[in-house]
Design a protein around this motif. Structure first.
Motif, PDB file in Angstrom:
ATOM      1  N   ALA A  61      26.429 -21.604  10.061  1.00  0.00           N
ATOM      2  CA  ALA A  61      26.778 -20.227  10.309  1.00  0.00           C
ATOM      3  C   ALA A  61      26.038 -20.208  11.823  1.00  0.00           C
ATOM      4  O   ALA A  61      25.015 -20.499  12.088  1.00  0.00           O
ATOM      5  N   VAL A 121      24.689 -17.513  14.772  1.00  0.00           N
ATOM      6  CA  VAL A 121      24.044 -16.218  15.120  1.00  0.00           C
ATOM      7  C   VAL A 121      24.296 -16.243  16.817  1.00  0.00           C
ATOM      8  O   VAL A 121      23.371 -16.660  17.377  1.00  0.00           O
ATOM      9  N   GLN A 127      28.891 -13.778  10.304  1.00  0.00           N
ATOM     10  CA  GLN A 127      28.617 -14.842  11.300  1.00  0.00           C
ATOM     11  C   GLN A 127      29.955 -15.867  11.300  1.00  0.00           C
ATOM     12  O   GLN A 127      30.097 -16.171   9.975  1.00  0.00           O
ATOM     13  N   ALA A 169      21.758 -22.082   9.463  1.00  0.00           N
ATOM     14  CA  ALA A 169      22.080 -21.317  10.860  1.00  0.00           C
ATOM     15  C   ALA A 169      21.451 -21.571  11.760  1.00  0.00           C
ATOM     16  O   ALA A 169      20.493 -22.227  11.977  1.00  0.00           O
ATOM     17  N   ALA A 224      21.428 -20.539  16.224  1.00  0.00           N
ATOM     18  CA  ALA A 224      21.433 -19.309  17.417  1.00  0.00           C
ATOM     19  C   ALA A 224      21.981 -20.111  18.421  1.00  0.00           C
ATOM     20  O   ALA A 224      21.731 -21.202  18.922  1.00  0.00           O
ATOM     21  N   SER A 236      24.646 -11.945   6.104  1.00  0.00           N
ATOM     22  CA  SER A 236      24.600 -11.066   7.342  1.00  0.00           C
ATOM     23  C   SER A 236      23.350 -10.115   7.511  1.00  0.00           C
ATOM     24  O   SER A 236      22.791 -10.126   8.312  1.00  0.00           O
ATOM     25  N   HIS A 284      19.721 -11.720   6.031  1.00  0.00           N
ATOM     26  CA  HIS A 284      18.781 -12.599   6.920  1.00  0.00           C
ATOM     27  C   HIS A 284      19.443 -13.128   8.395  1.00  0.00           C
ATOM     28  O   HIS A 284      18.494 -12.800   9.190  1.00  0.00           O
ATOM     29  N   LEU A 285      20.892 -12.940   8.641  1.00  0.00           N
ATOM     30  CA  LEU A 285      21.191 -13.469   9.964  1.00  0.00           C
ATOM     31  C   LEU A 285      21.087 -12.360  11.064  1.00  0.00           C
ATOM     32  O   LEU A 285      20.602 -12.630  12.093  1.00  0.00           O
TER      33      LEU A 285
END
Length: 131
Positions: free
Chosen positions: A8, A10, A31, A85, A87, A121, A124-125
């Motif tokens: 995923a 972010v 995400q 995840a 970024a 989402s 956490h994200l």
């Protein structure tokens, strides 16, 4: 409870808004990302999914690992999602809805309750997007 493994993204723009997407046939935003194909690393999965779903071309060096997170799956009852995840930065003009994506939104920290969101989402994200 069976696990669904995904990668995923972010994605945050220069104004600090986080990108969420809604896949066709679903009601919750999440995400962008998806499930790996055989032999793919989490980063390779994400790079492929971003190109397929959003026409976003990303180099692996642009991905910043955030960790692995577990939540209830949004669209598969009685399953958990296990997400690697990452970024990255992108701007709205770089993103084009395609493949199974029906809709996208750029959420500001103050309006992230304006759409129904996946547990991953909210738990956490999105908090990581604005930390």
């Amino acid at each position: 409870m069976p696990d669904i493994h995904v990668s995923a993204a972010v994605i945050v723009d220069r104004d600090g808004r986080a990108l969420v997407v809604r896949k066709r046939g679903t009601t919750r935003f999440m995400q962008p990302g998806g499930k790996p194909e055989i032999g793919e690393s989490p980063a390779q999965t994400l790079i492929r999914e971003l190109a397929e779903e959003l026409s976003l071309r990303v180099d692996e060096t642009a991905l910043r690992p955030l960790g692995t997170f577990v939540s209830a799956a949004a669209n598969e009852p009685d399953h958990r999602v296990v997400a690697d995840a990452f970024a990255l930065r992108a701007e709205p003009h770089e993103v084009v809805v395609q493949a199974e994506i029906d809709e996208l939104r750029w959420l500001s920290p103050g309006d992230w309750t304006s759409v129904p969101l996946a547990p991953l989402s909210t738990e956490h994200l999105l908090p990581l997007a604005w930390s």
